[in-house]
Design a protein around this motif. Structure first.
Motif, mmCIF file in Angstrom:
data_model
loop_
_atom_site.group_PDB
_atom_site.id
_atom_site.type_symbol
_atom_site.label_atom_id
_atom_site.label_comp_id
_atom_site.label_asym_id
_atom_site.label_seq_id
_atom_site.Cartn_x
_atom_site.Cartn_y
_atom_site.Cartn_z
ATOM 1 N N PRO A 72 11.837 3.236 -0.355
ATOM 2 C CA PRO A 72 12.325 3.485 -1.723
ATOM 3 C C PRO A 72 12.003 4.887 -2.202
ATOM 4 C CG PRO A 72 11.198 1.366 -1.584
ATOM 5 C CD PRO A 72 10.933 2.080 -0.293
ATOM 6 N N LYS A 73 12.906 5.450 -2.962
ATOM 7 C CA LYS A 73 12.708 6.807 -3.456
ATOM 8 C C LYS A 73 11.607 6.885 -4.512
ATOM 9 C CE LYS A 73 17.419 8.339 -2.473
ATOM 10 N NZ LYS A 73 18.666 8.927 -3.030
ATOM 11 N N ASN A 74 11.222 5.719 -5.062
ATOM 12 C CA ASN A 74 10.190 5.745 -6.112
ATOM 13 C C ASN A 74 8.775 5.704 -5.543
ATOM 14 O OD1 ASN A 74 10.121 3.127 -5.200
ATOM 15 N ND2 ASN A 74 10.299 2.164 -7.201
ATOM 16 N N ILE A 75 8.647 5.720 -4.216
ATOM 17 C CA ILE A 75 7.320 5.794 -3.605
ATOM 18 C C ILE A 75 6.887 7.258 -3.575
ATOM 19 C CG2 ILE A 75 5.980 5.518 -1.483
ATOM 20 C CD1 ILE A 75 7.436 3.014 -0.883
ATOM 21 N N HIS A 76 5.813 7.550 -4.261
ATOM 22 C CA HIS A 76 5.314 8.914 -4.306
ATOM 23 C C HIS A 76 3.833 8.921 -3.925
ATOM 24 C CE1 HIS A 76 9.000 10.373 -6.169
ATOM 25 N NE2 HIS A 76 8.913 9.383 -7.040
ATOM 26 N N ASN A 95 2.581 -0.274 -0.184
ATOM 27 C CA ASN A 95 3.633 -0.786 -1.058
ATOM 28 C C ASN A 95 4.215 -2.039 -0.417
ATOM 29 O OD1 ASN A 95 6.693 -0.904 -1.782
ATOM 30 N ND2 ASN A 95 5.787 0.364 -3.388
ATOM 31 N N HIS A 97 7.001 -2.811 0.166
ATOM 32 C CA HIS A 97 8.216 -2.555 0.943
ATOM 33 C C HIS A 97 8.012 -2.867 2.423
ATOM 34 C CE1 HIS A 97 12.047 -0.823 2.032
ATOM 35 N NE2 HIS A 97 11.454 -0.013 2.882
#
Length: 300
Positions: A72-76, A95, A97
């Motif tokens: 996911p792009k929201n994993i930072h 996460n 995911h």
């Protein structure tokens, strides 16, 4: 051993040091494509053809899952203070995911005709998220006795794909900060699968290939990959001396790890070739050496 992000001016000032890249980050798609092809190639006329083909299908499932379940792009991740093992297998908070990755891989493998494989998949699908997280923790802590090997295979396949995608978030102008603890991955702290002597732009350089995040890190060829001793190294092979796969043993720590030579065979691949040379493992164990690495497609 840690890694450090370089500022732009440091990169320019230290450009000469990059003639020998200390870290090589994997390209996820290319890695799984090469690995799948290599497993299938090695399986032809091999005594372990059934298992090599099975491992190839797992790698193929990882590739399909990479495409259908990207991170996911929201994993930072915070790399403002990048230090020792920034993606530590034992310390990084995962996460959820990775669970989606696991279930996608299991779904891809459901057509296997082997009842043992189906039993492992069924058992994993019945487990709760918390049970799966606990098994993952055990594996990442290298407590392999606490996880059935048939289930460990699939859990690690998912964890590895997850960790590999996390490495793409690390600024790739990073480099190793020190030369200690070279026997473990400087990115995630996991053991290597094998070492590879490269050709091409890294001609003659030896890199260890991580069993979890798939990063490669440089280690000079004159030292043991497990204890750094340089005085008691020997090399063994099953057939001719010019083989592309050998076992490097250390008489100091009594360990061994396979070493692959791209110059002898450009298609060698750490996970596939390590698994295909299981008979070499047997020879080394008979001589009293213990393996210092881990193959993610075959657990103890």
């Amino acid at each position: 051993m840690g890694i450090k992000i370089l500022a732009q001016d440091e990169i320019k000032q230290n450009a000469s040091s990059f003639h020998t890249p200390a870290l090589l980050f994997a390209n996820p798609k290319n890695l799984y494509q090469r690995r799948t092809e290599r497993f299938y190639q090695l399986a032809k006329d091999h005594p372990l053809s059934d298992y090599l083909n099975f491992a190839g299908r797992i790698a193929e499932a990882q590739l399909k899952t990479l495409q259908s379940n990207p991170i996911p792009k929201n994993i930072h991740l915070d790399f403002s203070n990048l230090s020792y093992q920034p993606l530590s297998a034992q310390k990084l908070k995962r996460n959820s995911h990775w669970l989606a990755i696991l279930r996608a891989i299991l779904n891809e493998m459901k057509n296997e005709n082997n009842p043992n494989v189906q039993n492992a998949i069924d058992n994993l699908e019945k487990k709760s998220d918390q049970q799966l997280e606990t098994l993952a923790d055990k594996l990442l802590q290298q407590d392999f006795d606490s996880v059935p090997s048939d289930q460990a295979l699939f859990i690690w396949a998912a964890l590895s794909l997850y960790w590999l995608q996390l490495t793409t978030l690390i600024p790739h102008q990073s480099h190793k900060e020190s030369g200690s603890n070279l026997h473990l991955c400087p990115v995630c702290g996991s053991p290597p699968i094998a070492s590879v002597v490269h050709f091409g732009s890294e001609q003659g350089l030896r890199y260890l290939h991580c069993s979890l995040c798939e990063t490669e890190w440089h280690q000079v060829r004159s030292k043991c990959t497990n204890c750094d001793d340089a005085g008691k190294l020997d090399y063994w092979c099953l057939d001719e001396k010019m083989t592309a796969v050998k076992a490097e043993t250390c008489g100091n720590c009594e360990s061994y790890l396979k070493i692959l030579y791209q110059e002898k065979d450009p298609k060698v691949e750490p996970a596939a070739d390590d698994l295909a040379y299981l008979f070499l493992d047997s020879e080394m164990e008979e001589k009293g050496f213990a393996k210092s690495g881990l193959n993610p497609y075959l657990f103890p």
